[in-house]
Design a protein around this motif. Structure first.
Motif, PDB file in Angstrom:
ATOM      1  N   ARG A 134     -19.953 -38.878  23.257  1.00  0.00           N
ATOM      2  CA  ARG A 134     -21.417 -38.881  23.240  1.00  0.00           C
ATOM      3  C   ARG A 134     -21.960 -40.308  23.314  1.00  0.00           C
ATOM      4  O   ARG A 134     -22.972 -40.557  23.982  1.00  0.00           O
ATOM      5  N   LEU A 135     -21.278 -41.221  22.636  1.00  0.00           N
ATOM      6  CA  LEU A 135     -21.696 -42.620  22.678  1.00  0.00           C
ATOM      7  C   LEU A 135     -21.558 -43.177  24.088  1.00  0.00           C
ATOM      8  O   LEU A 135     -22.433 -43.909  24.570  1.00  0.00           O
ATOM      9  N   ALA A 136     -20.486 -42.823  24.774  1.00  0.00           N
ATOM     10  CA  ALA A 136     -20.291 -43.270  26.159  1.00  0.00           C
ATOM     11  C   ALA A 136     -21.409 -42.748  27.046  1.00  0.00           C
ATOM     12  O   ALA A 136     -21.880 -43.449  27.958  1.00  0.00           O
ATOM     13  N   GLY A 137     -21.862 -41.519  26.799  1.00  0.00           N
ATOM     14  CA  GLY A 137     -22.967 -40.966  27.575  1.00  0.00           C
ATOM     15  C   GLY A 137     -24.254 -41.748  27.382  1.00  0.00           C
ATOM     16  O   GLY A 137     -24.985 -42.005  28.348  1.00  0.00           O
ATOM     17  N   LEU A 138     -24.537 -42.141  26.128  1.00  0.00           N
ATOM     18  CA  LEU A 138     -25.747 -42.932  25.861  1.00  0.00           C
ATOM     19  C   LEU A 138     -25.649 -44.311  26.497  1.00  0.00           C
ATOM     20  O   LEU A 138     -26.638 -44.834  27.038  1.00  0.00           O
ATOM     21  N   LEU A 139     -24.468 -44.901  26.445  1.00  0.00           N
ATOM     22  CA  LEU A 139     -24.268 -46.223  27.059  1.00  0.00           C
ATOM     23  C   LEU A 139     -24.377 -46.127  28.577  1.00  0.00           C
ATOM     24  O   LEU A 139     -24.885 -47.047  29.234  1.00  0.00           O
ATOM     25  N   LEU A 140     -23.906 -45.017  29.135  1.00  0.00           N
ATOM     26  CA  LEU A 140     -24.035 -44.794  30.574  1.00  0.00           C
ATOM     27  C   LEU A 140     -25.509 -44.731  30.975  1.00  0.00           C
ATOM     28  O   LEU A 140     -25.911 -45.296  32.000  1.00  0.00           O
ATOM     29  N   ASP A 146     -19.285 -51.075  31.118  1.00  0.00           N
ATOM     30  CA  ASP A 146     -18.057 -51.576  30.485  1.00  0.00           C
ATOM     31  C   ASP A 146     -17.938 -51.082  29.044  1.00  0.00           C
ATOM     32  O   ASP A 146     -16.841 -50.706  28.595  1.00  0.00           O
ATOM     33  N   ASP A 147     -19.052 -51.083  28.329  1.00  0.00           N
ATOM     34  CA  ASP A 147     -19.032 -50.593  26.941  1.00  0.00           C
ATOM     35  C   ASP A 147     -18.706 -49.106  26.901  1.00  0.00           C
ATOM     36  O   ASP A 147     -17.981 -48.638  26.008  1.00  0.00           O
ATOM     37  N   ALA A 148     -19.249 -48.369  27.866  1.00  0.00           N
ATOM     38  CA  ALA A 148     -18.968 -46.935  27.925  1.00  0.00           C
ATOM     39  C   ALA A 148     -17.488 -46.681  28.164  1.00  0.00           C
ATOM     40  O   ALA A 148     -16.874 -45.817  27.528  1.00  0.00           O
ATOM     41  N   LYS A 150     -15.017 -48.629  27.400  1.00  0.00           N
ATOM     42  CA  LYS A 150     -14.263 -49.012  26.198  1.00  0.00           C
ATOM     43  C   LYS A 150     -14.256 -47.857  25.195  1.00  0.00           C
ATOM     44  O   LYS A 150     -13.237 -47.599  24.534  1.00  0.00           O
ATOM     45  N   GLN A 151     -15.389 -47.182  25.059  1.00  0.00           N
ATOM     46  CA  GLN A 151     -15.442 -46.033  24.161  1.00  0.00           C
ATOM     47  C   GLN A 151     -14.504 -44.931  24.632  1.00  0.00           C
ATOM     48  O   GLN A 151     -13.811 -44.297  23.841  1.00  0.00           O
ATOM     49  N   LEU A 152     -14.461 -44.714  25.924  1.00  0.00           N
ATOM     50  CA  LEU A 152     -13.588 -43.671  26.476  1.00  0.00           C
ATOM     51  C   LEU A 152     -12.116 -44.046  26.334  1.00  0.00           C
ATOM     52  O   LEU A 152     -11.265 -43.175  26.134  1.00  0.00           O
ATOM     53  N   ASP A 153     -11.812 -45.329  26.438  1.00  0.00           N
ATOM     54  CA  ASP A 153     -10.426 -45.778  26.247  1.00  0.00           C
ATOM     55  C   ASP A 153      -9.941 -45.458  24.828  1.00  0.00           C
ATOM     56  O   ASP A 153      -8.749 -45.207  24.607  1.00  0.00           O
ATOM     57  N   ALA A 154     -10.863 -45.484  23.879  1.00  0.00           N
ATOM     58  CA  ALA A 154     -10.505 -45.239  22.474  1.00  0.00           C
ATOM     59  C   ALA A 154     -10.602 -43.770  22.089  1.00  0.00           C
ATOM     60  O   ALA A 154     -10.282 -43.404  20.957  1.00  0.00           O
ATOM     61  N   ALA A 155     -11.050 -42.920  23.017  1.00  0.00           N
ATOM     62  CA  ALA A 155     -11.162 -41.477  22.748  1.00  0.00           C
ATOM     63  C   ALA A 155      -9.830 -40.820  23.070  1.00  0.00           C
ATOM     64  O   ALA A 155      -9.516 -40.569  24.227  1.00  0.00           O
ATOM     65  N   THR A 156      -9.027 -40.551  22.044  1.00  0.00           N
ATOM     66  CA  THR A 156      -7.619 -40.212  22.268  1.00  0.00           C
ATOM     67  C   THR A 156      -7.198 -38.805  21.838  1.00  0.00           C
ATOM     68  O   THR A 156      -6.013 -38.485  21.897  1.00  0.00           O
TER      69      THR A 156
END
Length: 230
Positions: A134-140, A146-148, A150-156
């Motif tokens: 959800r955070l990646a969506g808001l950043l998008l 790039d921030d989005a 990074k959030q997806l990279d940490a979504a495991t």
């Protein structure tokens, strides 16, 4: 006869005294440890139940505020919830619920802060991953690509791998990286359960980019083919 019994009883009593003199302190400490551990275990269970009950009541209050569309009250209750009972699942669920209301109310910065708290403090990777998605969506939405990512990279969380790949495709497409977006969407389409309706939307995204969804290989057929080749 009575004297003989008295002597036997005296010998037994002396043996008990000798045994207790030698091992009494050790036995006493062992009993203290065992009983103390039992009491601590019961106390811990009671404390957890008490925390969960109180946190649950606060979550119910937050849920009512969310249903009423009261973003300010929802935010106040969530702040109390995470301050008092941060380790409970109710705090994590409350954060996700509160962040949605904050975003819907035109407060994306506040929603991002709430989601970041859930992502950092949730004990379960599933809650962490939902918050990061959800955070990646808001950043998008704010074009912070790039921030989005990074959030997806940490979504495991493994159970959300297809959704993470789908959101990654959205970010890459917004960056103009069409080929990378196709690869991400293809991965999402292959990983998504065919019974899930959302898979059709991923297929539509691929079609819009001029790519055709490719069916994932059937594991049983692949195993049979591998065995035949031997």
């Amino acid at each position: 006869m009575a004297t003989h019994l008295d002597l036997e009883e005296q010998e037994q009593l002396d043996a008990v005294k000798h045994f207790w003199k030698r091992y009494g302190n050790l036995i006493t400490w062992l009993l203290i440890l065992v009983l103390g551990g039992y009491a601590a275990w019961n106390g811990w269970n009671w404390w957890q139940r008490d925390q969960a009950t109180k946190a649950g009541a606060m979550f119910d209050e937050l849920d009512r505020a969310a249903q009423a569309g009261d973003a300010d009250k929802s935010n106040r209750v969530f702040n109390d919830l995470k301050d008092r009972y941060p380790a409970t699942a109710f705090a994590q669920q409350g954060g996700l619920l509160s962040a949605k209301l904050q975003a819907d109310s035109g407060k994306p910065d506040l929603a991002q802060a709430t989601l970041a708290w859930v992502a950092s403090n949730a004990a379960e990777t599933e809650y962490q991953t939902i918050a990061r998605l959800r955070l990646a969506g808001l950043l998008l939405d704010e074009k912070k690509f790039d921030d989005a990512l990074k959030q997806l990279d940490a979504a495991t969380a493994p159970s959300f791998e297809s959704l993470v790949a789908d959101r990654r495709g959205d970010v890459l497409f917004a960056q103009g990286k069409v080929d990378d977006a196709k690869a991400a969407y293809s991965k999402a389409w292959l990983l998504m359960d065919p019974k899930v309706e959302y898979r059709r939307l991923i297929g539509a995204k691929l079609a819009a980019l001029g790519a055709s969804p490719v069916s994932a290989p059937d594991p049983a057929a692949a195993a049979a083919s591998s065995g035949a080749s031997r």
